[in-house]
Write an enzyme that holds these catalytic residues in place. Structure first.
Site, PDB file in Angstrom:
ATOM      1  N   ASP A  75       1.355   6.249   5.543  1.00 13.15           N
ATOM      2  CA  ASP A  75       0.677   5.503   5.016  1.00 13.15           C
ATOM      3  C   ASP A  75       1.178   4.606   3.631  1.00 13.15           C
ATOM      4  O   ASP A  75       0.362   3.818   3.064  1.00 13.15           O
ATOM      5  CB  ASP A  75      -0.786   6.233   4.722  1.00 13.15           C
ATOM      6  CG  ASP A  75      -1.881   5.050   4.861  1.00 13.15           C
ATOM      7  OD1 ASP A  75      -1.804   4.162   5.571  1.00 13.15           O
ATOM      8  OD2 ASP A  75      -3.079   5.216   4.219  1.00 13.15           O
ATOM      9  N   ARG A 134      -7.675  -0.232   0.820  1.00  5.42           N
ATOM     10  CA  ARG A 134      -8.277  -1.514   0.061  1.00  5.42           C
ATOM     11  C   ARG A 134      -8.645  -1.272  -1.538  1.00  5.42           C
ATOM     12  O   ARG A 134      -8.416  -2.048  -2.425  1.00  5.42           O
ATOM     13  CB  ARG A 134      -9.347  -2.215   0.912  1.00  5.42           C
ATOM     14  CG  ARG A 134     -10.568  -1.091   0.693  1.00  5.42           C
ATOM     15  CD  ARG A 134     -11.470  -1.532   1.911  1.00  5.42           C
ATOM     16  NE  ARG A 134     -11.134  -1.222   3.167  1.00  5.42           N
ATOM     17  CZ  ARG A 134     -11.618  -1.515   4.322  1.00  5.42           C
ATOM     18  NH1 ARG A 134     -12.847  -2.032   4.430  1.00  5.42           N
ATOM     19  NH2 ARG A 134     -11.180  -1.044   5.477  1.00  5.42           N
ATOM     20  N   LYS A 148     -10.370  12.869   8.061  1.00  5.91           N
ATOM     21  CA  LYS A 148      -9.893  12.493   9.469  1.00  5.91           C
ATOM     22  C   LYS A 148      -9.735  13.559  10.225  1.00  5.91           C
ATOM     23  O   LYS A 148      -9.754  14.696  10.008  1.00  5.91           O
ATOM     24  CB  LYS A 148      -8.350  11.737   9.477  1.00  5.91           C
ATOM     25  CG  LYS A 148      -8.330  10.446   8.562  1.00  5.91           C
ATOM     26  CD  LYS A 148      -6.874   9.920   8.643  1.00  5.91           C
ATOM     27  CE  LYS A 148      -6.609   8.592   8.126  1.00  5.91           C
ATOM     28  NZ  LYS A 148      -7.460   7.597   8.656  1.00  5.91           N
ATOM     29  N   GLU A 193      -9.515   4.024   1.999  1.00  4.81           N
ATOM     30  CA  GLU A 193      -8.931   3.989   0.361  1.00  4.81           C
ATOM     31  C   GLU A 193      -7.770   2.985   0.149  1.00  4.81           C
ATOM     32  O   GLU A 193      -7.706   2.294  -1.000  1.00  4.81           O
ATOM     33  CB  GLU A 193      -8.169   5.391   0.312  1.00  4.81           C
ATOM     34  CG  GLU A 193      -6.805   5.626   0.727  1.00  4.81           C
ATOM     35  CD  GLU A 193      -6.679   5.304   2.261  1.00  4.81           C
ATOM     36  OE1 GLU A 193      -7.782   5.554   2.861  1.00  4.81           O
ATOM     37  OE2 GLU A 193      -5.457   4.978   2.865  1.00  4.81           O
ATOM     38  N   ASP A 246      -2.606  10.222   4.085  1.00  3.87           N
ATOM     39  CA  ASP A 246      -3.890   9.814   3.897  1.00  3.87           C
ATOM     40  C   ASP A 246      -4.851  10.700   4.806  1.00  3.87           C
ATOM     41  O   ASP A 246      -4.945  10.864   6.081  1.00  3.87           O
ATOM     42  CB  ASP A 246      -4.238   8.297   4.605  1.00  3.87           C
ATOM     43  CG  ASP A 246      -5.634   7.870   4.636  1.00  3.87           C
ATOM     44  OD1 ASP A 246      -6.427   8.699   4.120  1.00  3.87           O
ATOM     45  OD2 ASP A 246      -5.977   6.836   5.195  1.00  3.87           O
ATOM     46  N   ASP A 272     -12.462   7.134   3.505  1.00  2.45           N
ATOM     47  CA  ASP A 272     -11.190   7.057   4.226  1.00  2.45           C
ATOM     48  C   ASP A 272     -10.661   5.465   4.251  1.00  2.45           C
ATOM     49  O   ASP A 272      -9.702   5.063   4.818  1.00  2.45           O
ATOM     50  CB  ASP A 272     -11.385   7.156   5.890  1.00  2.45           C
ATOM     51  CG  ASP A 272      -9.950   7.381   6.659  1.00  2.45           C
ATOM     52  OD1 ASP A 272      -8.733   7.461   6.220  1.00  2.45           O
ATOM     53  OD2 ASP A 272     -10.334   7.672   8.052  1.00  2.45           O
ATOM     54  N   LYS A 296       1.033  -1.113   0.051  1.00  2.46           N
ATOM     55  CA  LYS A 296      -0.088   0.126  -0.103  1.00  2.46           C
ATOM     56  C   LYS A 296       0.975   1.229   0.069  1.00  2.46           C
ATOM     57  O   LYS A 296       1.639   1.421   0.889  1.00  2.46           O
ATOM     58  CB  LYS A 296      -0.968   0.059   1.342  1.00  2.46           C
ATOM     59  CG  LYS A 296      -1.743   1.330   1.361  1.00  2.46           C
ATOM     60  CD  LYS A 296      -2.680   1.314   2.587  1.00  2.46           C
ATOM     61  CE  LYS A 296      -3.293   2.478   2.736  1.00  2.46           C
ATOM     62  NZ  LYS A 296      -4.190   2.619   4.024  1.00  2.46           N
TER      63      LYS A 296
HETATM   64  N1  BES Z   1      -4.539   4.412   6.848  1.00  7.73           N
HETATM   65  C1  BES Z   1      -5.641   4.181   7.588  1.00  7.73           C
HETATM   66  C2  BES Z   1      -5.322   3.324   8.572  1.00  7.73           C
HETATM   67  C3  BES Z   1      -4.289   3.741   9.639  1.00  7.73           C
HETATM   68  C4  BES Z   1      -4.870   4.301  11.030  1.00  7.73           C
HETATM   69  C5  BES Z   1      -2.863   3.868   9.361  1.00  7.73           C
HETATM   70  C6  BES Z   1      -4.127   4.292  11.897  1.00  7.73           C
HETATM   71  C7  BES Z   1      -2.314   4.341  10.298  1.00  7.73           C
HETATM   72  C8  BES Z   1      -2.730   4.673  11.855  1.00  7.73           C
HETATM   73  C9  BES Z   1      -6.755   3.563   6.487  1.00  7.73           C
HETATM   74  O1  BES Z   1      -6.703   4.091   5.342  1.00  7.73           O
HETATM   75  C10 BES Z   1      -8.054   4.042   7.182  1.00  7.73           C
HETATM   76  O2  BES Z   1      -8.283   5.330   7.191  1.00  7.73           O
HETATM   77  N2  BES Z   1      -8.846   3.117   7.767  1.00  7.73           N
HETATM   78  C11 BES Z   1     -10.020   3.299   8.130  1.00  7.73           C
HETATM   79  C12 BES Z   1     -11.089   2.322   7.442  1.00  7.73           C
HETATM   80  C13 BES Z   1     -12.511   2.591   7.748  1.00  7.73           C
HETATM   81  C14 BES Z   1     -12.815   3.933   7.079  1.00  7.73           C
HETATM   82  C15 BES Z   1     -13.313   1.548   7.096  1.00  7.73           C
HETATM   83  C16 BES Z   1      -9.801   2.916   9.832  1.00  7.73           C
HETATM   84  O3  BES Z   1      -9.286   2.240  10.235  1.00  7.73           O
HETATM   85  O4  BES Z   1     -10.667   3.829  10.403  1.00  7.73           O
HETATM   86 ZN    ZN Z   2      -4.890   4.749   4.615  1.00  6.62          ZN
HETATM   87 MN    MN Z   3      -7.657   5.984   5.378  1.00  8.71          MN
END
Ligand code: BES
Ligand code: ZN
Ligand code: MN
Length: 498
Positions: free
Chosen positions: A283, A346, A272, A344, A265, A342, A260
């Site tokens: 990220d 996947r 966020k 993104e 992000d 968010d 990834k």
């Molecule tokens: N890049 C984030 C995951 C992340 C969280 C990385 C904390 C580093 C620290 C990912 O893209 C994300 O935002 N995932 C969301 C998914 C949700 C919207 C289904 C999440 O984990 O909140």
């Molecule tokens: Zn992310």
């Molecule tokens: Mn995200």
């Protein structure tokens, strides 16, 4: 830094500095005997408990001639314990301004080559110096230049120790590269820059590489990467790297690595909160690990065939950004309903997994800072391993153990897959918070051919180190590089896991 290995008696050590590892557990380490052989006068200090030998603590003693003796409490008698103790001693030596040091090999229940491997890794990783973007450069000289590993036992065989040192140095270098890339601020590493750097590094290493720009992504139908990158003025990229080592290939397809690569992000339109958003420059830790692994495999001339696919995009909100409710057509042809911009990671991985499969891989391993849910489940030092192939699960778990990186096998719980069903498209991209790491993994699986061994590592926790430890400053860790290189190489270390 120069690292050498030699055999010989301990009492023949020439100063300036000697490092001896001690443990609180008599019989588990031979530090006491080694100390008695080298400097019997100091033994009573240890016996009197002058320092905590059971902790990874460094106790420096200055001798009459000005030389140093560092007594190092070994802490845990594990690979990670030896790594941290060694790194701590190395930092201390540099702090003391020492230029050359002899590390006496501890006898601690690991095979000798593994001891050499983790000493090398500790010495190398302790030298991690992050670039600081200060207008006035701060001088942080590292004094240590000459390291000798002294073995008072038998040489493990011609070239073995030297080979292990070279191997561990290359692995550490790759890990340091992944850390530096991951920590780079997002205004200094956006998709075009990352792709350009990957091309340049690949060229230097004899790795073939190609990049899809936004035009090519559109022609090919990589709608996932394009959608995620559509809010940014920095267009997305897809990088493909290929390394074919000596004798590799034949009937067996390549190992595909997918990382990834979200250079920043923000969450996109589903923005966020500002707290910790700055950390989202990391990220792309998965892409950095995959890239560094391929470069190291080439440097080590590993007899493996590797393909790495790096989907690179910046996830920002804007008038051109993808919206919740949008339907995008991914490279595989499958349509995805965006629920939360968010989620993104996947979506870009869907395209990357499809592209990786065009290379007919024998197995795919992806690394991604994918879900906060995985960090909630496993904390900040354990990666989630999602894999439905028992042999690959075992291989990755074993490699991680030997690499002193922690992974935990998580369930690809089938019934949750239904949550991804939607009337509007082939699937939707997210489905609430519960079981978030599993659902993300089940989403990815829809883009992998049934039966093809595939492992997904959610490295969201261990990719970043919240507080400095001797082997790693606060920030990116380069997690995954060591596990992948162990997996790809039987390496010089063949002992089973302790
Ligand atoms: N890049 C984030 C995951 C992340 C969280 C990385 C904390 C580093 C620290 C990912 O893209 C994300 O935002 N995932 C969301 C998914 C949700 C919207 C289904 C999440 O984990 O909140
Ligand atoms: Zn992310
Ligand atoms: Mn995200």
């Amino acid at each position: 830094m120069n690292i050498e290995y030699k055999t010989g008696p301990i009492d023949g050590i020439v100063q300036p500095a000697t490092v001896i590892f001690i443990t609180a557990d008599p019989g588990k380490s031979d530090g006491d005997q080694k100390l008695a052989a080298f400097r019997p006068a100091f033994l009573p200090l240890v016996k009197a408990g002058a320092f905590k030998v059971g902790k990874p603590e460094v106790f420096p003693l200055q001798g009459a001639g000005g030389g140093w003796l560092l007594l190092v409490g070994l802490g845990q008698l594990t690979r990670a314990g030896l790594l941290e103790s060694t790194a701590k001693a190395t930092k201390k030596l540099s702090g003391l301004g020492v230029e050359a040091a002899t590390f006496v090999l501890p006898d601690m229940g690991l095979g000798k080559l593994e001891v050499i491997e983790w000493l090398t890794m500790g010495v190398s990783l302790a030298m991690d110096q992050r670039p600081a973007y200060k207008s006035k450069a701060e001088d942080k000289p590292q004094s240590l230049r000459e390291v000798t590993f002294l073995d008072d036992g038998e040489d493990p065989g011609p070239g073995q120790a030297i080979g292990t040192i070279a191997w561990a140095r290359a692995v550490a270098k790759a890990q340091l590269r992944a850390r530096a890339l991951t920590d780079r601020p997002a205004n200094l590493l956006y998709p075009e820059l990352f792709a350009g750097l990957a091309l340049e590094l690949a060229g230097d290493h004899g790795v073939s590489a190609s990049v899809w720009d936004e035009k090519r992504l559109a022609e090919e139908g990589a709608g996932g990467v394009l959608a995620v990158g559509s809010g940014s003025s920095h267009p997305p990229r897809m990088v493909v790297l290929e390394y074919r080592g000596p004798g590799a290939g034949g009937d067996v397809g390549p190992t595909a690595l997918v990382g990834k690569g979200i250079t920043f992000d923000s969450g996109g339109l589903c923005l966020k909160p500002p707290e910790n958003m700055a950390l989202m420059k990391t990220d792309m830790a998965g892409a950095a690990a995959a890239l560094s692994t391929v470069l190291a495999a080439a440097e080590l001339r590993l007899p493996v065939w590797l393909v790495a696919v790096l989907p690179l995009a910046e996830n920002l909100p804007s008038g051109t950004a993808v919206r919740p409710g949008d339907v995008v057509t991914t490279l595989s042809g499958q349509t995805v309903e965006i629920m939360n911009t968010d989620a993104e990671g996947r979506v870009v991985l869907a395209d990357a997994l499809a592209l990786a499969q065009r290379h007919n891989p024998s197995r795919i391993i992806d690394l991604a800072t994918l879900t906060g849910a995985c960090a909630v489940a496993l904390g900040d030092s354990v990666a989630g391993l999602f894999c439905s192939d028992p042999a690959l699960t075992e291989a990755v778990s074993q490699a991680a153990r030997l690499a002193a990186e922690d992974v935990w096998h998580m369930p690809l719980h089938e019934p949750y897959g239904e949550k991804l069903d939607t009337e509007l498209a082939d699937l939707r991209e997210s489905a609430g918070r519960l079981g978030g790491a599993i659902i993300a993994a089940l989403f990815l699986r829809r883009f992998v051919a049934p039966g093809l061994p595939w492992a997904h590592l959610d490295i969201v926790g261990p990719a970043r180190n919240p507080a400095a430890r001797p082997s790693c400053p606060e920030g990116a860790t380069g997690f995954g590089v060591r596990t992948l290189l162990k997996l790809l190489s039987a390496g010089p270390v063949t002992e089973p896991a302790a």
